[in-house]
Design an enzyme around this catalytic site. Structure first.
Site, PDB file in Angstrom:
ATOM      1  N   CYS A   1       9.746   1.378   3.236  1.00  0.00           N
ATOM      2  CA  CYS A   1      10.943   0.247   3.708  1.00  0.00           C
ATOM      3  C   CYS A   1      12.120   0.765   3.757  1.00  0.00           C
ATOM      4  O   CYS A   1      12.968   0.201   4.514  1.00  0.00           O
ATOM      5  CB  CYS A   1      10.577  -1.029   3.070  1.00  0.00           C
ATOM      6  SG  CYS A   1      11.262  -0.944   1.169  1.00  0.00           S
TER       7      CYS A   1
ATOM      8  N   GLU B   1      -5.255  -3.843  -1.569  1.00  0.00           N
ATOM      9  CA  GLU B   1      -6.588  -3.544  -1.712  1.00  0.00           C
ATOM     10  C   GLU B   1      -6.907  -2.003  -0.811  1.00  0.00           C
ATOM     11  O   GLU B   1      -7.957  -1.550  -0.823  1.00  0.00           O
ATOM     12  CB  GLU B   1      -7.670  -4.339  -1.145  1.00  0.00           C
ATOM     13  CG  GLU B   1      -7.245  -4.785   0.354  1.00  0.00           C
ATOM     14  CD  GLU B   1      -6.140  -5.863   0.530  1.00  0.00           C
ATOM     15  OE1 GLU B   1      -6.215  -6.362   1.693  1.00  0.00           O
ATOM     16  OE2 GLU B   1      -5.359  -5.781  -0.310  1.00  0.00           O
TER      17      GLU B   1
ATOM     18  N   SER C   1       6.056  -6.832   3.860  1.00  0.00           N
ATOM     19  CA  SER C   1       6.412  -7.113   5.304  1.00  0.00           C
ATOM     20  C   SER C   1       7.064  -8.494   5.119  1.00  0.00           C
ATOM     21  O   SER C   1       6.868  -9.307   4.332  1.00  0.00           O
ATOM     22  CB  SER C   1       5.381  -7.179   6.373  1.00  0.00           C
ATOM     23  OG  SER C   1       4.692  -8.570   6.121  1.00  0.00           O
TER      24      SER C   1
ATOM     25  N   LYS D   1      -1.292  -7.740  -8.629  1.00  0.00           N
ATOM     26  CA  LYS D   1      -2.399  -7.945  -7.536  1.00  0.00           C
ATOM     27  C   LYS D   1      -1.945  -6.543  -6.541  1.00  0.00           C
ATOM     28  O   LYS D   1      -1.008  -6.817  -5.745  1.00  0.00           O
ATOM     29  CB  LYS D   1      -2.461  -9.073  -6.856  1.00  0.00           C
ATOM     30  CG  LYS D   1      -3.772  -9.363  -6.104  1.00  0.00           C
ATOM     31  CD  LYS D   1      -4.263  -8.647  -5.043  1.00  0.00           C
ATOM     32  CE  LYS D   1      -3.313  -8.681  -3.761  1.00  0.00           C
ATOM     33  NZ  LYS D   1      -3.602  -7.435  -2.649  1.00  0.00           N
TER      34      LYS D   1
ATOM     35  N   PHE E   1       0.987  -1.231   0.086  1.00  0.00           N
ATOM     36  CA  PHE E   1      -0.151   0.022  -0.224  1.00  0.00           C
ATOM     37  C   PHE E   1       0.693   1.299   0.076  1.00  0.00           C
ATOM     38  O   PHE E   1       0.415   2.233  -0.492  1.00  0.00           O
ATOM     39  CB  PHE E   1      -0.874   0.106   1.083  1.00  0.00           C
ATOM     40  CG  PHE E   1      -0.254   0.295   2.497  1.00  0.00           C
ATOM     41  CD1 PHE E   1       0.203   1.446   2.952  1.00  0.00           C
ATOM     42  CD2 PHE E   1       0.166  -0.815   3.457  1.00  0.00           C
ATOM     43  CE1 PHE E   1       0.800   1.604   4.213  1.00  0.00           C
ATOM     44  CE2 PHE E   1       0.777  -0.661   4.593  1.00  0.00           C
ATOM     45  CZ  PHE E   1       1.075   0.761   4.993  1.00  0.00           C
TER      46      PHE E   1
ATOM     47  N   GLU F   1       9.369  -3.601  12.946  1.00  0.00           N
ATOM     48  CA  GLU F   1       9.317  -2.504  11.977  1.00  0.00           C
ATOM     49  C   GLU F   1       8.125  -1.865  12.135  1.00  0.00           C
ATOM     50  O   GLU F   1       7.155  -2.259  12.010  1.00  0.00           O
ATOM     51  CB  GLU F   1       9.467  -3.168  10.591  1.00  0.00           C
ATOM     52  CG  GLU F   1       9.198  -2.099   9.482  1.00  0.00           C
ATOM     53  CD  GLU F   1       9.010  -2.688   7.907  1.00  0.00           C
ATOM     54  OE1 GLU F   1       9.442  -2.198   7.053  1.00  0.00           O
ATOM     55  OE2 GLU F   1       8.432  -3.972   7.788  1.00  0.00           O
TER      56      GLU F   1
END
Length: 499
Positions: free
Chosen positions: A281, A176, A226, A173, A149, A382
């Protein structure tokens, strides 16, 4: 309410599963959009279309592919504001940050435009009498990308332009949580002339992910997210005999030596820790201050952090926007509220921040934690939010040992005026990307991006040469053409004579 459907075979395809996901405006907390969540059958339909498209796209000329990509690059440039507005509306990042995301994605499109040089093979002539050996690279077939995201335009553009330039077809993909940018990227590709079915977008959750990982016609999977999910993607896709590159999480450190320019280091720490609200990240989330400079450095970071203006991403005066969801905002806040109990000094506490007129938004202020221990939750996890931890080390060696003990190895940086120390650091540190007086060492498009240890699962980094190699496979061809004057050689059961 706006509805986001799938993009399959060059057109919008309405979701048929009956399952929908909410998309919120992070600045207001209001649900503005619903996104279709694909079933396994819908994923299969997209892969089938991509497989059919591969039968012609896989044998298309390099000139055809690059011609489309050049037109695509021009369209992306013309629509960059529109793409950025969609990112801001669904992710929450400020418009300038969203524009920067689009610009970094465009770098990889530009790399794909020059794919002709990247796909050149090799030839050795006369390795034996009238024997030549050549090496070529060929596409894989249908490949898939599963993206996060936090960069809904950039990370997809790190994947599919190179994949399709290499002759593959692609099923994306996206997250969402902010799906609209991906659909616009696909629509612009179609406008540029990309044949139907070469690029497809299927929205969904774990059901869609698992369907891609198990599908027998998907040859390779790219993932960014992640570490726990990256590990799952790598394990599952590998078990299904797929090529995998799975980029995971990070805990990026910035080592500040006593000779560093502390004003420059403080500027860099604030930019790298709090930019994009810490939802990246490559954010610096841990500063390791060496020797006696720690107190002064913390004070300089605090002075700068207190001046950052937080507000809606579409407000030109805002420097940092909200977090993506309320649940994520609450999770980030929990690390700050629990830090003191685990021995940290809370220098700045942003958990109570609100924005007038947007009280229901997913707001959190900037937090700064000092004297953080390596066994605290705020250091080990994280956080993925605007929380900066400061740790202290007596010597350069202690700082390097601390960083190398982390299970993550995505990116790291050193701030110093000492060239010898910087050279030593870049050789000794255990991370895939290193910055010297550069806080976020994200490589340019023609170098590859990727970490070490728990920040990467698989053998290939993303984009650059590694990206081209990931989306292609090598083949070696050995040929002998007899001279017209040759007599039949007869049968020889021994090894070929190469000497």
């Amino acid at each position: 309410m706006k509805t986001v459907n799938h993009w399959i075979g060059g057109k919008t395809v309405e979701g048929a599963s009956g399952n929908w996901g909410p998309v919120t405006d992070p600045a207001t907390g209001a649900v503005t959009t619903q996104v279709a969540l694909a079933s396994a059958e819908e994923v299969d339909a997209a892969v089938t279309v991509a497989k059919e498209a591969y039968s012609t796209w896989g044998t298309s000329s390099l000139a055809q592919r690059t011609g489309i990509l050049f037109r695509y690059r021009a369209l992306l440039d013309a629509h960059r504001d529109e793409i950025a507005e969609l990112i801001t509306a669904e992710h929450g990042k400020v418009h300038s940050d969203a524009l920067g995301e689009v610009a970094r994605g465009l770098e990889i499109v530009e790399l794909a435009c020059g794919i002709t040089t990247q796909l050149k093979g090799e030839l050795s002539t006369q390795v034996s009498n009238r024997v030549d050996v050549s090496s070529i690279r060929q596409s894989l077939g249908v490949v898939a990308g599963i993206t996060p995201f936090n960069f809904p335009a950039m990370v997809p553009m790190w994947m599919f332009p190179l994949a399709i330039a290499c002759g593959n077809t692609f099923v994306l993909k996206p997250s969402e949580k902010d799906p609209s940018a991906s659909n616009l990227l696909a629509e612009l590709a179609a406008e540029a002339g990309l044949p139907d079915g070469v690029l497809n977008v299927v929205h969904g959750d774990k059901v869609a992910v698992d369907a891609l990982l198990a599908h027998p016609d998907v040859a390779a999977v790219s993932f960014v997210g992640s570490t726990p999910i990256a590990r799952y993607i790598h394990t599952t896709a590998s078990a299904n005999h797929k090529r995998v590159q799975a980029l995971g999480g990070a805990k990026n450190h910035m080592l500040v030596l006593p000779d560093a320019d502390l004003d420059a280091a403080a500027d860099a720490a604030v930019s790298a820790a709090y930019g994009s609200a810490g939802e990246r990240c490559m954010a610096i989330s841990a500063v390791v201050a060496v020797s006696s400079i720690a107190d002064e450095l913390v004070q300089k970071i605090r002075e700068r952090a207190e001046k950052i203006k937080i507000g809606p991403g579409n407000d030109p005066e805002s420097e940092m926007g909200p977090l993506i969801t309320k649940a994520h905002r609450d999770k980030v806040a929990s690390y700050v509220t629990g830090a003191a109990a685990q021995g940290a000094e809370v220098v700045l506490d942003g958990t109570g921040h609100t924005v007038d007129g947007f009280e229901d938004g997913h707001w959190i202020g900037l937090s700064l934690l000092d004297h953080v221990s390596t066994d605290s939750d705020a250091y080990r996890d994280e956080i993925f939010g605007p929380v900066l931890c400061v740790l202290r080390a007596e010597t350069y060696e202690d700082g390097v040992a601390l960083i190398n003990a982390s299970p993550y190895g995505n990116g790291t940086a050193i701030f110093t005026r000492d060239g010898g120390a910087a050279r030593r650091f870049q050789l000794e540190i255990e991370a895939g990307m290193v910055g010297v007086n550069v806080p976020i060492p994200v490589p340019v498009g023609y170098h590859s991006f990727g970490g070490w240890k728990d920040s990467l699962f698989g053998d290939h980094h993303i984009y650059g040469n590694d990206g081209v190699h990931f989306y292609t496979r090598g083949k070696v061809v050995t040929t002998r053409w007899p001279d017209p004057s040759d007599a039949p050689a007869g049968v020889d059961l021994g090894f070929p004579r190469n000497h």
